[in-house]
Design an enzyme around this catalytic site. Structure first.
Site, PDB file in Angstrom:
ATOM      1  N   ASP A  72     -18.115  -1.481   6.226  1.00  0.00           N
ATOM      2  CA  ASP A  72     -17.617  -2.300   5.196  1.00  0.00           C
ATOM      3  C   ASP A  72     -16.358  -0.635   4.604  1.00  0.00           C
ATOM      4  OD1 ASP A  72     -16.365  -3.711   2.972  1.00  0.00           O
ATOM      5  OD2 ASP A  72     -17.867  -4.014   2.288  1.00  0.00           O
ATOM      6  N   SER A 104       2.135  -4.526  10.295  1.00  0.00           N
ATOM      7  CA  SER A 104       2.223  -6.025  10.221  1.00  0.00           C
ATOM      8  C   SER A 104       3.838  -5.762   9.926  1.00  0.00           C
ATOM      9  CB  SER A 104       1.983  -6.334   8.868  1.00  0.00           C
ATOM     10  OG  SER A 104       2.990  -7.944   8.792  1.00  0.00           O
ATOM     11  N   TYR A 161       0.142  -8.938  -0.568  1.00  0.00           N
ATOM     12  CA  TYR A 161      -0.157  -8.991   1.163  1.00  0.00           C
ATOM     13  C   TYR A 161       0.939  -7.091   1.245  1.00  0.00           C
ATOM     14  CZ  TYR A 161      -0.444  -7.903   5.951  1.00  0.00           C
ATOM     15  OH  TYR A 161      -0.688  -7.987   7.475  1.00  0.00           O
ATOM     16  N   LYS A 197       1.213  -3.226   2.672  1.00  0.00           N
ATOM     17  CA  LYS A 197       1.121  -3.117   4.377  1.00  0.00           C
ATOM     18  C   LYS A 197       2.174  -2.169   3.557  1.00  0.00           C
ATOM     19  CE  LYS A 197      -1.516  -4.512   7.053  1.00  0.00           C
ATOM     20  NZ  LYS A 197      -2.753  -4.134   8.065  1.00  0.00           N
TER      21      LYS A 197
END
Length: 300
Positions: free
Chosen positions: A66, A143, A156, A160
């Site tokens: 994790d 991304s 998000y 990134k």
């Protein structure tokens, strides 16, 4: 000959699962893959696919890891029986969709913890040994949302963008150590990623103003169209990872698709940002293809 030891985070589905299978079933039999999952209770699909792919015995193992827990990362590292990891793939990630003002604090913290702090924890665990040995490769799932801002993906994209800076900084530093960092910049991919988004559209929009709700509806239509037209299969993306893994002189960035590069280039061409903002707005809310939107932008 010693096999290349690869450890991959985020292997319950999507890119991580497919990359683990691709390497474990490689005809060269030159990889030993540790596929890690936050919850080992979700490893069933991975093993089922491994059996159907005919992965040789001993080519694939699963470990609990994790990225939100440094002790969990350290425990996974200790269970690598070879005592080393030659290739580390930081793939675990989480998304968050919707208007920024509607996000719960816990959802924001969760995305940043997994995408940014989780990547840092993983690197902190495995990087020192690579530096001591004078060799190693680090592949990070990037991304297009780390190269350009996307509406309704603010947190998000922030995470990134942070990963881009993290990896670029390390790439500059680590060359003398024989350690190479590569980002695999992905566009839309047909995975379960969208199903795991922290921000679930619906009730969260009830408190949004009418214009924001309208724009979000337009964004959803645009996003669905992009996925229909441009989404890649995970198998296609994993081949880009292999290109980076096998490159004699790895690049910092590899792109799984060139469809969105015109907009990414536009960000750099006009340092004021005006051209990019206008072009992205047209691409998303006027359903203008990315290439046309970038070409139609005002020159810097």
């Amino acid at each position: 000959m010693d096999r290349t030891v690869v450890l991959i985070t985020g292997c319950s589905s999507g890119i991580g699962l497919h990359l683990a299978l691709r390497l474990a079933s490689d005809p060269s039999r030159s990889f030993k893959v540790y596929a890690t999952l936050r919850d080992l209770g979700t490893q069933g699909p991975l093993w089922e696919a491994a059996r159907s792919r005919g992965c040789p015995p001993g080519s694939l193992e699963t470990l609990q890891l994790d990225v939100r827990d440094a002790d969990s990362v350290a425990a996974a590292r200790a269970r690598v029986t070879e005592g080393r990891v030659d290739v580390l793939v930081c793939n675990a990630g989480r998304g968050l969709l919707g208007p920024l003002e509607a996000h719960a604090a816990g959802a924001v913290e969760s995305v940043l913890d997994v995408n940014v702090a989780g990547t840092v924890r993983t690197l902190q665990a495995f990087l020192p040994d690579m530096k001591r040995r004078g060799s190693g490769r680090i592949l990070v799932t990037g991304s297009m949302g780390g190269l350009m801002g996307l509406p309704f993906n603010a947190v998000y994209c922030a995470s990134k963008f942070a990963v881009e800076g993290l990896c670029e900084s390390l790439a500059v530093l680590l060359t003398p150590f024989g350690v190479h960092v590569s980002l695999i910049e992905c566009g839309p991919v047909r995975t379960a990623f969208l199903e795991k988004l922290e921000g679930v559209p619906g009730g969260v929009l009830d408190g949004a103003d009418a214009k924001t709700r309208h724009l979000f509806s337009s964004y959803r239509r645009h996003s669905e169209q992009i996925f229909r037209e441009a989404a890649q299969d995970p198998e296609e993306v994993t081949e880009v990872f292999l290109t980076a893994l096998r490159a004699p002189r790895p690049a910092l960035r590899y792109f799984s698709t060139e469809r969105f590069l015109p907009l990414a280039h536009l960000r750099l061409a006009d340092s004021s940002g005006r051209s990019y903002v206008a072009a992205m707005h047209r691409a998303v809310f006027a359903d203008q293809p990315a290439e046309e939107a970038a070409a139609a932008a005002d020159p810097p």
